[in-house]
Design a protein around this motif. Structure first.
Motif, short mmCIF file in Angstrom:
data_model
loop_
_atom_site.label_atom_id
_atom_site.label_comp_id
_atom_site.label_asym_id
_atom_site.label_seq_id
_atom_site.Cartn_x
_atom_site.Cartn_y
_atom_site.Cartn_z
N ILE A 262 0.84 -1.20 0.00
CA ILE A 262 0.00 0.00 0.00
C ILE A 262 0.87 1.25 0.00
N CYS A 263 0.64 2.12 -0.97
CA CYS A 263 1.40 3.37 -1.03
C CYS A 263 0.53 4.57 -0.68
N ALA A 264 -0.79 4.41 -0.68
CA ALA A 264 -1.69 5.53 -0.37
C ALA A 264 -3.09 5.00 -0.10
N CYS A 265 -3.95 5.86 0.45
CA CYS A 265 -5.35 5.54 0.66
C CYS A 265 -6.22 6.53 -0.10
N ALA A 266 -7.48 6.15 -0.32
CA ALA A 266 -8.42 7.03 -1.01
C ALA A 266 -9.81 6.82 -0.43
N SER A 267 -10.60 7.89 -0.44
CA SER A 267 -11.98 7.81 0.02
C SER A 267 -12.77 8.97 -0.57
N ILE A 268 -14.07 8.98 -0.31
CA ILE A 268 -14.92 10.07 -0.78
C ILE A 268 -14.69 11.31 0.09
N ASP A 269 -14.91 12.49 -0.47
CA ASP A 269 -14.59 13.73 0.25
C ASP A 269 -15.43 13.92 1.51
N LEU A 270 -16.54 13.20 1.64
CA LEU A 270 -17.35 13.28 2.86
C LEU A 270 -16.59 12.76 4.07
N LYS A 271 -15.51 12.01 3.84
CA LYS A 271 -14.75 11.41 4.94
C LYS A 271 -13.47 12.17 5.26
N LYS A 272 -13.29 13.35 4.68
CA LYS A 272 -12.02 14.05 4.85
C LYS A 272 -11.76 14.54 6.27
N PHE A 286 0.41 6.58 5.54
CA PHE A 286 -0.22 6.63 4.22
C PHE A 286 -0.67 8.04 3.89
N ASN A 287 -0.40 8.51 2.69
CA ASN A 287 -1.06 9.71 2.19
C ASN A 287 -2.49 9.32 1.82
N ILE A 288 -3.44 10.23 2.05
CA ILE A 288 -4.82 9.92 1.69
C ILE A 288 -5.36 10.96 0.73
N HIS A 289 -6.08 10.49 -0.27
CA HIS A 289 -6.64 11.35 -1.31
C HIS A 289 -8.16 11.22 -1.27
N PHE A 290 -8.85 12.35 -1.37
CA PHE A 290 -10.31 12.36 -1.32
C PHE A 290 -10.88 12.79 -2.67
N TYR A 291 -12.01 12.16 -3.04
CA TYR A 291 -12.64 12.43 -4.32
C TYR A 291 -14.13 12.71 -4.12
N THR A 292 -14.67 13.54 -4.99
CA THR A 292 -16.11 13.83 -4.92
C THR A 292 -16.89 12.67 -5.50
N ALA A 293 -18.18 12.64 -5.20
CA ALA A 293 -19.06 11.59 -5.73
C ALA A 293 -19.06 11.63 -7.27
N GLU A 294 -19.03 12.85 -7.81
CA GLU A 294 -19.03 12.99 -9.27
C GLU A 294 -17.77 12.38 -9.89
N GLU A 295 -16.63 12.60 -9.23
CA GLU A 295 -15.38 12.03 -9.74
C GLU A 295 -15.40 10.50 -9.65
N LEU A 296 -15.96 9.98 -8.56
CA LEU A 296 -16.00 8.54 -8.39
C LEU A 296 -16.92 7.86 -9.39
N LYS A 297 -18.03 8.54 -9.75
CA LYS A 297 -18.97 7.97 -10.71
C LYS A 297 -18.34 7.81 -12.10
N LYS A 298 -17.33 8.61 -12.39
CA LYS A 298 -16.68 8.55 -13.69
C LYS A 298 -15.66 7.40 -13.77
N ALA A 299 -15.32 6.85 -12.61
CA ALA A 299 -14.34 5.77 -12.59
C ALA A 299 -14.99 4.45 -12.96
N SER A 300 -14.31 3.64 -13.74
CA SER A 300 -14.87 2.34 -14.13
C SER A 300 -14.67 1.34 -13.02
N GLY A 301 -15.53 0.31 -13.01
CA GLY A 301 -15.38 -0.76 -12.04
C GLY A 301 -16.11 -0.47 -10.73
#
Length: 301
Positions: A262-272, A286-301
């Protein structure tokens, strides 16, 4: 995840990310040495202290910087051999493991010799000693057996590939075999390209490997774990760091994935501002990166 980038085939293609950002700490014991430290720090930035009479106490400085710096650089007066012995005694109480100890380098005040004395490969002391030597015209004194004999150094290669060495005590088995001019075999989840070192061959079967590049360590081989995975974390409000830790360990156990990948973590921005999640990441570095719901919806899988 781009393992092809993480697993570069050449160990001397420039400086690794850690070496570029190594935090250095210099201590000099003469005015001449202090000027040399200032010169070296222009290329490899770090704190500079004056030791000896009217300066900081060597034992206190060593204890403080051994814990927080990637490289300790001692610049002494005449008698580089005797000075190196003094430095070895200064760092000895703090040495724990070649996998975690910082690089330690000794130079004389005139910049004639640059000697790595701890963490030559994994800590980057050998490479840093050479680079410091190139700045001041010193002779780098490299004594690591694999370097002296010109054979493949598995720990140096692992560092260049951004891999965590899972069992550092097994390095000597691989290196000892090569130093005896015998063959070692490797296994990898990814294609390894480039010039093949002498006496290093791909294994026909996984169980034959002396060292393995993998996210899922299973055998008695030396395992090199690429730090290329991002851990996606979702949790309810108020979830404790302990609960996330327990779930994380269970995940690693069920999947066989090495937590060192593991080199980093990620979650939705509601958890920042989620305390438990932030504490969990801090505990592991771990560095952690947060993404908006809109950004996550664009991700495949």
């Amino acid at each position: 995840i781009r393992p092809q980038q993480a697993l570069r085939s050449h160990i001397h293609d420039g400086i690794s990310e850690r070496q570029q950002s190594m935090s250095c700490a210099y201590i000099a014991f003469t005015e001449t040495g202090l000027k040399l430290a200032e010169r070296l720090a222009l290329s490899h930035p770090g704190s500079i202290s004056r030791g000896g009479k009217n300066g900081v106490k060597l034992s206190d400085w060593t204890a403080e910087n051994f814990q927080k710096s990637d490289a300790l650089i001692f610049i002494g007066a005449v008698g580089i051999g005797i000075f190196a012995i003094v430095m070895v005694r200064a760092i000895a109480p703090h040495c724990k493991s070649k996998a975690t100890d910082p690089a330690v380098i000794v130079l004389d005040e005139r910049g004639r010799f640059s000697i790595p004395i701890l963490s030559g490969h994994l800590g980057g002391a050998n490479d840093l000693a050479k680079k410091l030597a190139s700045i001041c015209g010193a002779v780098p004194v490299i004594t690591t057996a694999t370097d002296v004999e010109g054979v493949f150094a598995v720990d140096e290669w692992a560092k260049a590939q951004n891999c965590h060495v899972l069992e550092p005590e097994r390095i000597k088995t691989v290196s000892g075999t090569l130093l005896a001019d015998k063959v070692v075999y490797y296994d990898s989840q990814w294609k390894i390209t480039g010039t093949q070192p002498k006496n290093v061959f791909p294994a026909d079967e996984n169980h034959q490997a002396d060292f393995s590049v993998t996210l899922h360590p299973q055998s008695d081989a030396l395992h090199l774990v690429p730090k290329i995975c991002v851990l996606g974390v979702g949790c309810k409000r108020g979830t404790s760091a302990e609960h996330i830790e327990a779930t994380f360990k269970q995940f690693c156990k069920e999947t066989g994935c090495a937590l060192q990948s593991i080199c980093a973590c990620a979650s939705i921005d509601l958890k920042k501002d989620e305390p438990g999640l932030l504490e969990f990441c801090q505990n592991h570095g771990f560095n952690i990166h947060f993404y908006t719901a809109e950004e996550l919806k664009k991700a495949s899988g």
